[in-house]
Design a protein around this motif. Structure first.
Motif, PDB file in Angstrom:
ATOM      1  N   LYS A  65     -17.109   2.931   5.873  1.00 18.88           N
ATOM      2  CA  LYS A  65     -16.143   3.208   4.821  1.00 18.88           C
ATOM      3  C   LYS A  65     -14.724   3.308   5.378  1.00 18.88           C
ATOM      4  N   VAL A  66     -13.811   2.547   4.764  1.00 22.02           N
ATOM      5  CA  VAL A  66     -12.420   2.503   5.188  1.00 22.02           C
ATOM      6  C   VAL A  66     -11.549   2.751   3.964  1.00 22.02           C
ATOM      7  N   TYR A  67     -10.543   3.608   4.120  1.00 22.59           N
ATOM      8  CA  TYR A  67      -9.598   3.855   3.031  1.00 22.59           C
ATOM      9  C   TYR A  67      -8.261   3.268   3.452  1.00 22.59           C
ATOM     10  N   PHE A  68      -7.836   2.205   2.786  1.00 20.80           N
ATOM     11  CA  PHE A  68      -6.584   1.521   3.088  1.00 20.80           C
ATOM     12  C   PHE A  68      -5.471   2.221   2.324  1.00 20.80           C
ATOM     13  N   LEU A  69      -4.701   3.007   3.018  1.00 26.62           N
ATOM     14  CA  LEU A  69      -3.613   3.768   2.414  1.00 26.62           C
ATOM     15  C   LEU A  69      -2.359   2.906   2.429  1.00 26.62           C
ATOM     16  N   GLN A  70      -1.902   2.511   1.241  1.00 28.50           N
ATOM     17  CA  GLN A  70      -0.779   1.595   1.141  1.00 28.50           C
ATOM     18  C   GLN A  70       0.566   2.297   1.055  1.00 28.50           C
ATOM     19  N   HIS A  71       0.566   3.521   0.581  1.00 24.38           N
ATOM     20  CA  HIS A  71       1.812   4.265   0.442  1.00 24.38           C
ATOM     21  C   HIS A  71       1.476   5.740   0.474  1.00 24.38           C
ATOM     22  N   TYR A  72       2.264   6.500   1.181  1.00 23.28           N
ATOM     23  CA  TYR A  72       2.019   7.933   1.293  1.00 23.28           C
ATOM     24  C   TYR A  72       3.229   8.671   0.753  1.00 23.28           C
ATOM     25  N   GLU A  73       2.996   9.534  -0.202  1.00 17.91           N
ATOM     26  CA  GLU A  73       4.078  10.352  -0.768  1.00 17.91           C
ATOM     27  C   GLU A  73       3.768  11.808  -0.500  1.00 17.91           C
ATOM     28  N   ALA A  74       4.717  12.510   0.006  1.00 19.26           N
ATOM     29  CA  ALA A  74       4.565  13.956   0.238  1.00 19.26           C
ATOM     30  C   ALA A  74       5.709  14.661  -0.464  1.00 19.26           C
ATOM     31  N   PHE A  75       5.350  15.561  -1.348  1.00 21.64           N
ATOM     32  CA  PHE A  75       6.347  16.293  -2.110  1.00 21.64           C
ATOM     33  C   PHE A  75       6.333  17.760  -1.684  1.00 21.64           C
ATOM     34  N   ASP A  76       7.500  18.356  -1.603  1.00 20.15           N
ATOM     35  CA  ASP A  76       7.587  19.773  -1.247  1.00 20.15           C
ATOM     36  C   ASP A  76       7.218  20.647  -2.420  1.00 20.15           C
TER      37      ASP A  76
END
Length: 84
Positions: free
Chosen positions: A73-84
């Motif tokens: 199993k592979v999760y292809f993360l295309q965009h990562y957003e981190a909000f405070d």
């Protein structure tokens, strides 16, 4: 089909079948499957493979429940957003 009925009920003409858009998989010798409805993916939907890749958090959760024979199993993360 539902769009056809809506069109007729609104007094419009019968619509022609939707045009199939080109796919990146059209010229590749790889089996691909498209589910016709939005639903949970199960072992029946997926052939045995070396890897299986999810590209969305919800499909990653579904993929996690698949048997090991469906691939690593592979999760292809295309965009990562981190909000405070």
């Amino acid at each position: 089909m539902l769009q056809q009925l809506r069109s007729l009920l609104r007094g419009r003409a019968w619509q022609s079948a939707p045009h199939k858009e080109p796919s990146h998989f059209d010229k590749v010798d790889v089996e691909s499957r498209v589910l016709e409805t939005y639903r949970l993916i199960t072992d029946v939907d997926v052939p045995d493979a070396d890897i299986i890749m999810a590209t969305w958090w919800e499909t990653a959760e579904w993929m996690a429940k698949l048997s090991p024979s469906k691939g690593t199993k592979v999760y292809f993360l295309q965009h990562y957003e981190a909000f405070d």
